[in-house]
Design an enzyme around this catalytic site. Structure first.
Site, mmCIF file in Angstrom:
data_model
loop_
_atom_site.group_PDB
_atom_site.id
_atom_site.type_symbol
_atom_site.label_atom_id
_atom_site.label_comp_id
_atom_site.label_asym_id
_atom_site.label_seq_id
_atom_site.Cartn_x
_atom_site.Cartn_y
_atom_site.Cartn_z
ATOM 1 N N HIS A 123 0.864 -1.177 0.000
ATOM 2 C CA HIS A 123 0.000 0.000 0.000
ATOM 3 C C HIS A 123 0.911 1.241 0.000
ATOM 4 C CE1 HIS A 123 -2.840 2.933 1.746
ATOM 5 N NE2 HIS A 123 -3.808 2.096 1.472
ATOM 6 N N ASP A 200 2.893 -4.403 8.234
ATOM 7 C CA ASP A 200 1.650 -3.660 8.043
ATOM 8 C C ASP A 200 0.512 -4.669 8.210
ATOM 9 O OD1 ASP A 200 -0.672 -2.612 6.992
ATOM 10 O OD2 ASP A 200 0.214 -1.991 5.076
ATOM 11 N N GLN A 203 -4.628 -5.297 6.905
ATOM 12 C CA GLN A 203 -5.576 -6.260 6.334
ATOM 13 C C GLN A 203 -5.497 -7.630 7.000
ATOM 14 O OE1 GLN A 203 -7.843 -5.178 4.460
ATOM 15 N NE2 GLN A 203 -6.982 -3.282 3.667
ATOM 16 N N LYS A 226 -10.781 -0.394 10.287
ATOM 17 C CA LYS A 226 -10.962 -1.587 9.445
ATOM 18 C C LYS A 226 -11.343 -2.801 10.278
ATOM 19 C CE LYS A 226 -7.383 -0.164 6.123
ATOM 20 N NZ LYS A 226 -8.095 0.417 4.991
ATOM 21 N N CYS A 366 -4.688 2.452 -3.699
ATOM 22 C CA CYS A 366 -3.467 2.992 -3.071
ATOM 23 C C CYS A 366 -2.294 2.053 -3.266
ATOM 24 C CB CYS A 366 -3.686 3.275 -1.589
ATOM 25 S SG CYS A 366 -4.915 4.520 -1.287
#
Lengths: 408, 150
Positions: A123, A200, A203, A226, A366
């Site tokens: 991202h 990261d 997700q 999220k 993104c």
């Protein structure tokens, strides 16, 4: 799941509505999830009963606000199996968390010629902060390739992670392809070269059990919005000794011990990072969201999404002209499917789906370097979460078939 | 809702332009060239303009990638601007932007010709940027003539 999905859906008031005359089918969860009424009510309760600034107050409301605000750290600790709640730093999201690592930590240690290893699937929030750091320090970026399943390839990582590598930063799950990276193995490789492993988790943390100790990583960044929490909340977790070395970026109120005329001393980790009045209500709401997720179980959520993937992916692949990005195996999609209909721009696809009540995302997500690797300007993306049903999946298939017919 | 409401957006003429765009390609002898991007969707539009001795647009060509709306809008724009002065084009660009954002009842046909079929975009706010990209490009190419990004 312990809670039946029909009961669980009733916790999400926003899902009970029609959009363009059709029942809403919300499949844009990778961008932002919906919020259960428990989280919404928590925000209302806080503002109606406990609202005050934290830490400074002697009075009762301030103590209540402080207690609730601090309690979220312990919930995050349990969620990601952190060794201590003192390693949990509040941010406004993944982007801020990665920027803080980049500027507060990496910028201090990197020298010209040092390398930061990323992947093509990152991202922008896990690319641009590192580009900035490279400009400041003379370090350079190295990108890992992806295999056919959409994952970072270990053999390639072994070639590219070496003595010059000082830091590796990867998404655990790609926000475009939905593929799961072998983080534990990459972290091992990074550590063998005395490099730091940043993950990261935007997700992954909302969708599967993530254990920072089992993965043996050094930093983890993820977003509250999220994972059923309020917008403007996020978490930076880091190993204690690294957070000690890391400099704060927001100087001022709250984060200080003593302020003299020409210098100041700062609070301990994690409070030294949290300058100014924080998103107190948001953090408390995030705590409630974590309680909600843990009451269902991240393993259960992952299994539910996996069952949806196993059902919907073959159906989607039968649609004429359906072009899938990433692995054809449903197991390689953690709730995320990126696709195009042949000859149709994803914006056109998304507009037709919207008229059918189906919310998907269309664009570059993104991840422009990823789009260039895929050789497309943009894709449509359907992303599922715990409240999505078999009916939602079928509606997506049906609406895509209608899209095909409309543009015939 | 049935998909019939989409007919306002995807009018037949729009689909025809998108499938077989007019003035698609490039102009080797162009006087002005510009590349515009729509950062929200990754679309790219390259526009080349050839002026005649009096400063009017002699020829124009576009290329790049984009959705049905952006491709059709670019195609229609190229049809309408040939033979116009930069000042006339500026007026058209302003009128186009007004048409698809302001939802007035004004009749734009005299100024914009066939491009008025894009007025249905006004009902789809998410798609306004798709429709305006080509018009912004011709405006910037004539005003600045530079290599700009949106």
């Amino acid at each position: 799941m312990v809670k039946k999905i029909s009961e669980l859906r009733a916790d999400f008031p926003i899902l009970d509505q029609t959009v363009n005359g059709e029942p809403l089918v919300y499949l844009d969860n990778a961008a932002s999830s919906q919020k259960p009424k428990q989280v919404i009510q928590k925000l209302v309760d806080y503002y109606e009963h406990d609202n005050a600034n934290v830490h400074r107050g002697v009075h009762t409301l301030s103590q209540r606000a402080t207690q609730a605000y601090e309690a979220t750290r312990d919930k995050v600790k349990r969620l990601i199996n952190a060794p201590s709640e003192r390693e949990v730093v509040y941010t406004k999201g993944t982007t801020e968390a990665i920027n803080w690592i980049a500027r507060g930590y990496a910028q201090k240690i990197l020298k010209p010629g040092d390398e930061i290893v990323l992947s093509y699937a990152e991202h922008h929030s896990n690319i641009v902060p590192w580009q900035q750091v490279c400009e400041q320090t003379g370090a350079k970026l190295v990108y890992l390739d992806l295999n056919k399943r959409g994952q970072v390839e270990l053999a390639d990582a072994k070639q590219k992670i070496g003595q010059k590598t000082k830091l590796v930063s990867l998404a655990q799950v790609s926000n475009v392809l939905g593929a799961l990276n072998p983080i534990k193995e990459i972290a091992e490789l990074a550590h063998a070269n005395q490099a730091i492993m940043v993950v990261d988790g935007a997700q992954s943390v909302p969708h599967m059990p993530v254990d920072v100790q089992a993965l043996d990583i050094d930093f983890l960044a993820f977003s509250g919005h999220k994972m059923l929490g309020p917008t403007g909340t996020g978490i930076l977790w880091g190993k204690r000794e690294l957070l000690e070395l890391m400099s704060p970026l927001d100087f001022g109120g709250e984060m200080i011990d003593f302020v003299e005329l020409d210098h100041s001393t700062f609070k301990e980790v994690p409070w030294k990072f949290e300058g100014g009045t924080q998103n107190i209500a948001g953090v408390i709401g995030l705590g409630e969201a974590i309680d909600y997720l843990l009451s269902i179980g991240l393993d259960q959520i992952q299994a539910h999404e996996q069952a949806l993937m196993a059902d919907v992916l073959p159906k989607l692949q039968q649609i004429e002209g359906f072009e899938l990005y990433g692995s054809p195996d449903p197991k390689d999609h953690l709730g995320i499917i990126s696709f195009n209909l042949a000859g149709l721009h994803p914006h056109d696809t998304a507009t037709v789906l919207d008229m059918e009540g189906v919310a998907v995302r269309a664009g570059h997500h993104c991840a422009q370097p990823m789009m260039r690797k895929l050789g497309v300007p943009a894709t449509a993306r359907a992303s599922f979460y715990l409240y999505n049903t078999q009916e939602d999946a079928d509606k997506l298939v049906d609406a895509l078939q209608k899209t095909r017919e409309f543009f015939k | 809702m049935s998909l019939s409401s989409l007919d306002n957006l995807y009018r037949q003429m729009i689909l025809e332009h998108a499938n077989q765009p007019h003035h698609h390609g490039n102009l080797p002898t162009a006087d002005k060239q510009i590349e515009l991007r729509n950062p929200t969707c990754g679309d790219v539009l390259e526009l080349a303009v050839k002026l005649d001795d009096s400063g009017k647009i002699a020829d124009v060509a576009f290329s790049g990638t984009g959705c049905t709306i952006s491709q059709a809008s670019a195609s229609m724009m190229t049809d309408e601007v040939i033979g116009k002065t930069p000042a006339q084009v500026a007026e058209m660009v302003e009128a186009f932007s007004e048409m698809i954002t302001a939802k007035t009842d004004k009749d734009y046909e005299k100024l914009l010709g066939d491009a008025v079929v894009l007025e249905g975009v006004a009902q789809f706010p998410a798609r306004i940027k798709c429709a305006t990209l080509a018009w912004k490009a011709i405006y910037q190419a004539l005003q600045e003539g530079g290599h700009e990004h949106e």
